[in-house]
Design an enzyme around this catalytic site. Structure first.
Site, short mmCIF file in Angstrom:
data_model
loop_
_atom_site.label_atom_id
_atom_site.label_comp_id
_atom_site.label_asym_id
_atom_site.label_seq_id
_atom_site.Cartn_x
_atom_site.Cartn_y
_atom_site.Cartn_z
CB ALA A 285 13.41 0.20 5.61
CB ALA A 286 8.02 -0.11 8.20
N GLY A 287 8.38 -2.08 5.87
CA GLY A 287 7.93 -3.27 5.15
C GLY A 287 9.08 -4.24 4.90
CG ASP A 288 12.33 -3.11 2.50
OD1 ASP A 288 11.56 -3.72 1.72
OD2 ASP A 288 12.86 -2.02 2.23
N1 LIG Z 1 3.56 3.34 12.42
C1 LIG Z 1 3.77 2.04 12.70
N2 LIG Z 1 3.71 1.59 13.96
C2 LIG Z 1 3.91 0.30 14.26
N3 LIG Z 1 4.19 -0.64 13.33
C3 LIG Z 1 4.27 -0.26 12.07
C4 LIG Z 1 4.07 1.09 11.68
N4 LIG Z 1 4.21 1.15 10.34
C5 LIG Z 1 4.50 -0.09 9.92
N5 LIG Z 1 4.52 -0.96 10.95
C6 LIG Z 1 4.78 -2.40 10.91
O1 LIG Z 1 5.38 -2.75 9.69
C7 LIG Z 1 4.53 -3.58 8.91
C8 LIG Z 1 4.64 -3.21 7.44
O2 LIG Z 1 4.26 -1.86 7.26
P1 LIG Z 1 3.56 -1.33 5.94
O3 LIG Z 1 2.21 -1.86 5.81
O4 LIG Z 1 3.70 0.16 5.99
O5 LIG Z 1 4.44 -1.99 4.80
P2 LIG Z 1 5.03 -1.29 3.55
O6 LIG Z 1 4.14 -0.21 3.09
O7 LIG Z 1 5.43 -2.33 2.59
O8 LIG Z 1 6.30 -0.63 4.20
P3 LIG Z 1 7.23 0.47 3.57
O9 LIG Z 1 6.84 1.70 4.29
O10 LIG Z 1 8.57 -0.03 3.92
O11 LIG Z 1 6.97 0.48 2.11
C9 LIG Z 1 3.15 -3.40 9.49
O12 LIG Z 1 2.34 -4.53 9.32
C10 LIG Z 1 3.47 -3.16 10.96
O13 LIG Z 1 3.65 -4.36 11.64
#
Ligand SMILES: Nc1ncnc2c1ncn2[C@@H]1O[C@H](COP(=O)(O)OP(=O)(O)OP(=O)(O)O)[C@@H](O)[C@H]1O
Ligand SMILES: *[C@@H]1O[C@H](CO)[C@@H](O)[C@H](O)[C@H]1NC(C)=O
Length: 683
Positions: A285-288
């Protein structure tokens, strides 16, 4: 206080069902999936195939699905000026009930949620210490949309009064397409998350999204590029984004996990940093959180750069907690991480649009025709109408590095100090000295003149040019002769012409071994219908016969076109023999039998791109001279356009190379290369 208010609004959820009237855009509409997720923490290591591992602690059951996550994330981030509405499908099972309740509890408007027959979407997540996950999804109701009733009218209602519409890829593509179309019509911002099912995204849909927001793996998948490697460079990411832009996308927001993000558009790249001060627990959910926070910031009217900071802070906050929805941060949690980010994301804005395509890396120096500065004197106030005044006027050209002087025409009456001072004042250097044998003496020939004494004078004048070049710090003399040729059959003895040219150049080269002497062949001229060296092939034979290290060639595009040659092929042939000393760029229609001297790439853009590709491929180390004749145009502006064009084509060459051009060359595959250029917006 805000919280209390929020809770009161929840209990009034039922009242919100009626569509809102009025023009006030105060909503974020999220259309997508909802899943009940079960997360199993497996400790130090995920199981390998065939292996069974035990969980550490009880399973964590919580709500997820990218759509519901983003709706809840938005709801936690907004203050009470914005409403969040979710449009989705859940099953008739208990999970469906839980999902709806949770959305409601988060203060999301659920009037757009329908319960359909069958099970709800479910996710099963195995979580390793440190945040790496493995997951399996049962789509369930997320594929239970009744596509017939989700028509344009339905979509218009979904996007009504929305500032931002958030989409992902866990519901049928048709749903996204119809909503994006309505959003575009209604003037709402569309953020399209590319996470979810692997499937094509149409060019039409890409073009309707304001932001296409993939993570690296999705970007790789959508563009067929190999980006999953940890070492995929920023340039690789940008190039992949440009593939989507070439297909119609306006802005691509690529997220790179802990490396941050890149917002790429035709205007440049804005680089967003990730928040690195946190301890990563679970990246789910980081991306969300990131995309929701971006949407909320835009809906609140903040600029893109600020929105990227909010997004990074929210994404990082989500990484510090387990699970999907439980890890989505509140407004306060987001704000707590803001101070650890740079004030403003880097790049973009002032960067010129061509630089993105790699033109920044263009290593060449530029010179332009000094005599062009004689025209449009109405624009040359303050510059004297003489060679040093023209140099000063060239000093105002953005991106110009060098001045090529005609000799003796420009330099004959001057002394070296004055020329140097004028160059310094204009912040320019001398690139080359170009021979123009005066008509008064050489009308019947210079190096090939019938009289030996005149030939000797021509040689002496050429050596003088070498001395000037050295005095001005240039390493090159370019020879073009208007007179060494003929107009009639049986007028000249070709063997004699040739041996005189060979002997003349040998003497000059030996007298000035530190200066490059470069012949600029021209097949035809009003002064001599046939020049003694009428083609690139002939010029290469001359190089062989002169047989001096410091003798080489300058390829002029207009001259190649007049000879019926493809200038790029001439570059390849001359460069591969180490004889490419210089190039003169221009373009023309070739209708009037004279040189048109038009802006480089203005008539034959594809030929011009190929020309630059061959220069780049051969690591051309001379300088670029624009041999153009802007008569009615502002010559300063014209030159700046020429410079930009070369830089842009340099980036284009790099992009084509990176996208497999060599494979097409190997296969002589015309259609594929044309389509390759089409994809990159070069057709
Ligand atoms: N380990 C981390 N430390 C700090 N910020 C992070 C980290 N992981 C993700 N983020 C933040 O979250 C944003 C989106 O992360 P990511 O590129 O993993 O998206 P995603 O793959 O769509 O996410 P998800 O894991 O939810 O599918 C990144 O640009 C960053 O700002
Ligand atoms: C990108 O997102 C997809 C879907 O959410 C996920 O499966 C994948 O692991 C992510 N890739 C990276 C590099 O984070």
């Amino acid at each position: 206080m805000t919280r209390l208010l929020a809770l009161l609004v929840v209990s009034a959820g039922a009242i919100k069902r009626s569509p809102r009237g009025g023009e006030r855009r105060n909503r974020i509409a999220v259309v997508g999936s909802a899943n009940l997720d079960t997360t199993l923490a497996v400790g130090a290591r995920l199981p390998t195939r065939g292996e069974t591992v035990s969980t550490r602690g009880d399973p964590l059951v919580c709500c997820g699905g990218k759509g519901a996550n983003q709706a809840v994330a938005c709801a936690r981030l907004v203050d009470d000026t914005l409403e969040i509405a979710f449009y989705g499908r859940v099953g008739s099972d208990t999970a469906g009930e839980v999902l709806v309740k949770e959305l409601q509890r988060a203060n999301v408007d659920i009037s757009g949620v329908r319960r359909v027959a069958g099970g709800s979407g479910q996710g099963f997540v195995l979580l390793e210490d440190g945040g790496t996950v493995l997951s399996v999804v049962n789509k369930g109701a997320n594929h239970g949309w009744d596509l017939q009733s989700c028509d344009d009218a339905w979509a218009a209602e979904v996007v009504q009064n929305a500032r931002v519409v958030l989409l992902q890829r866990e519901v049928p593509e048709r749903i996204n397409e119809v909503v994006a179309r309505a959003a575009q019509k209604a003037g709402a911002i569309v953020v399209q998350d590319c996470g979810g099912e692997e499937r094509e995204m149409s060019d039409e849909h890409l073009a309707r999204c304001t932001y296409v927001a993939p993570n690296v793996s999705e970007l790789a998948r959508l563009t067929g590029r190999d980006l999953d490697r940890k070492d995929a460079s920023d340039a690789d990411v940008d190039a992949a984004c440009h593939v989507l832009i070439a297909r119609g996308a306006t802005k691509v927001l690529a997220t790179l996990g802990s490396r941050g993000c890149r917002l790429v558009s035709k205007d440049g790249v804005v680089v967003g940093d990730a928040c690195t001060s946190i301890k990563a627990v679970d990246e789910t959910a980081a991306g969300d959180a990131f995309r929701a926070a971006f949407a909320v910031a835009l809906a609140e009217g903040l600029d893109e750069r600020t929105a990227l900071r909010h997004a990074a802070a929210a994404g990082a906050a989500a990484v510090t907690k387990e699970g999907a929805q439980p890890s989505l941060p509140s407004r306060e949690e987001r704000d707590a991480l803001l101070p650890s980010l740079p004030d403003v994301p880097r790049g973009g804005g002032k960067r010129k649009w061509w630089s993105l395509r790699g033109g920044d890396a263009c290593p060449w120096k530029f010179a332009s025709r000094l005599n062009s500065m004689k025209d449009r004197r109405d624009l040359a106030e303050g510059f004297s109408d003489d060679p040093l005044g023209w140099v000063r006027r060239q000093g105002t050209i953005d991106g110009l590095d060098l001045v090529d002087f005609n000799f003796p025409e420009h330099l004959g009456d001057l002394n070296v100090e004055d020329v140097r001072a004028a160059l310094d004042e204009a912040s320019l250097k001398c690139g080359a000295v170009c021979l123009r044998y005066p008509a008064s003496k050489f009308r019947r020939g210079s190096l090939t003149h019938p009289d030996e004494s005149v030939r000797r004078e021509a040689i002496k004048l050429t050596i003088d040019a070498c001395v000037w070049a050295q005095a001005l710090g240039a390493s090159e003399v370019v020879v073009w002769s208007a007179w060494d040729g003929y107009d009639y059959s049986l007028q000249c003895d070709y063997d004699q012409l040739w041996s005189r040219l060979v002997a003349g150049f040998q003497q000059v080269c030996d007298a000035a071994p530190d200066v490059k002497v470069s012949l600029e062949f021209k097949p035809t001229d009003e002064n001599t219908r046939f020049f003694a060296v009428p083609s690139t092939g002939s010029a290469l034979v001359l190089c062989q016969d002169v047989d001096r290290e410091n003798f080489g060639l300058t390829i002029d595009i207009g001259h190649c076109l007049a000879a019926g040659e493809n200038p790029a092929q001439s570059i390849a042939q001359v460069a591969s023999r180490g004889k490419l000393f210089g190039v003169q760029l221009n373009d023309g229609y070739q209708r009037i039998g004279a040189e048109d001297g038009l802006v480089f790439g203005s008539v034959h853009p594809t030929m011009a791109r190929e020309f630059v590709y061959w220069l780049r491929r051969n690591h051309f180390d001379g300088h670029i001279y624009f041999d153009t004749f802007p008569r009615s145009e502002d010559p300063v502006r014209e030159c700046e356009l020429n410079i930009r064009t070369v830089k842009r084509y340099y980036g284009d060459a790099a992009a084509l190379e990176a996208d497999g051009l060599q494979g097409n060359l190997d296969a002589h595959d015309a259609m594929s290369v044309l389509e390759l250029m089409e994809r990159h917006g070069m057709m």
